[in-house]
Design a protein around this motif. Structure first.
Motif, short mmCIF file in Angstrom:
data_model
loop_
_atom_site.label_atom_id
_atom_site.label_comp_id
_atom_site.label_asym_id
_atom_site.label_seq_id
_atom_site.Cartn_x
_atom_site.Cartn_y
_atom_site.Cartn_z
N MET A 33 0.87 -1.18 0.00
CA MET A 33 0.00 0.00 0.00
C MET A 33 0.91 1.23 0.00
O MET A 33 1.98 1.21 0.63
CB MET A 33 -0.92 0.05 1.22
N GLY A 34 0.45 2.27 -0.67
CA GLY A 34 1.32 3.44 -0.70
C GLY A 34 0.67 4.64 -1.34
O GLY A 34 -0.54 4.66 -1.60
N TRP A 35 1.51 5.64 -1.59
CA TRP A 35 1.06 6.91 -2.16
C TRP A 35 1.96 7.31 -3.32
O TRP A 35 3.19 7.19 -3.24
CB TRP A 35 1.10 8.00 -1.09
N TYR A 36 1.33 7.78 -4.37
CA TYR A 36 2.00 8.35 -5.52
C TYR A 36 1.49 9.78 -5.68
O TYR A 36 0.45 10.14 -5.12
CB TYR A 36 1.70 7.55 -6.79
N TYR A 93 -2.25 10.17 -4.97
CA TYR A 93 -3.08 8.98 -5.21
C TYR A 93 -2.68 7.85 -4.27
O TYR A 93 -1.49 7.52 -4.15
CB TYR A 93 -2.91 8.48 -6.64
N CYS A 94 -3.67 7.26 -3.67
CA CYS A 94 -3.45 6.04 -2.90
C CYS A 94 -3.35 4.87 -3.88
O CYS A 94 -4.07 4.83 -4.89
CB CYS A 94 -4.62 5.83 -1.94
N HIS A 95 -2.48 3.95 -3.58
CA HIS A 95 -2.27 2.78 -4.44
C HIS A 95 -2.17 1.52 -3.59
O HIS A 95 -1.62 1.55 -2.48
CB HIS A 95 -0.99 2.95 -5.25
N LEU A 96 -2.68 0.43 -4.13
CA LEU A 96 -2.44 -0.86 -3.50
C LEU A 96 -2.27 -1.92 -4.56
O LEU A 96 -2.76 -1.79 -5.68
CB LEU A 96 -3.56 -1.21 -2.53
N LYS A 97 -1.54 -2.95 -4.16
CA LYS A 97 -1.33 -4.10 -5.04
C LYS A 97 -1.78 -5.33 -4.28
O LYS A 97 -1.40 -5.54 -3.12
CB LYS A 97 0.14 -4.22 -5.43
N LEU A 98 -2.60 -6.15 -4.93
CA LEU A 98 -3.07 -7.37 -4.29
C LEU A 98 -2.01 -8.45 -4.34
O LEU A 98 -1.14 -8.46 -5.22
CB LEU A 98 -4.35 -7.86 -4.98
#
Length: 116
Positions: A33-36, A93-98
């Protein structure tokens, strides 16, 4: 289906602070999870992200000023931003990778403006 709700953007003076938060709703296991962020006319770049194990990774431009944290049980990622500079102005932007299949998901974006 993944839903993400971001909050915490706004306008501050240089040297000020903001805290961004992103809550994800999904039954799937989340990897990172993170931010761009993306400034006008520029590409979207990584700000900070945190792994499933809680290991953070920061862009050089924010290291020492920003702190990312994650509540894995609640699927929430937060970004504490201190000593903000005008060059931090961007859409964040919040980002996540499953975990499974590595699918990427993005939040709708929240504006951060640093101006005197």
């Amino acid at each position: 289906q993944v839903q993400m709700v971001e909050s915490g953007g706004g306008t501050v003076h240089p040297g000020g602070s903001l805290n961004l938060s992103c809550a994800a709703s999904t039954s799937s296991a989340i990897d990172t999870m993170g931010w761009y962020r993306q400034a006008p006319g520029k590409e979207r770049d990584l700000v900070a992200r945190v792994s499933r194990r809680g290991i953070p990774n920061y862009a050089d431009s924010v290291r020492g000023r920003f702190t990312i944290s994650r509540d894995t049980a609640k699927s929430i990622v937060s970004l504490q931003m201190n000593n903000l500079k005008p060059e931090d102005t961007a859409l964040y932007y919040c980002h996540l990778k499953l975990v499974f299949f590595g699918e990427d998901y993005w939040g709708q974006g929240t504006q951060v403006t640093v101006s005197s």
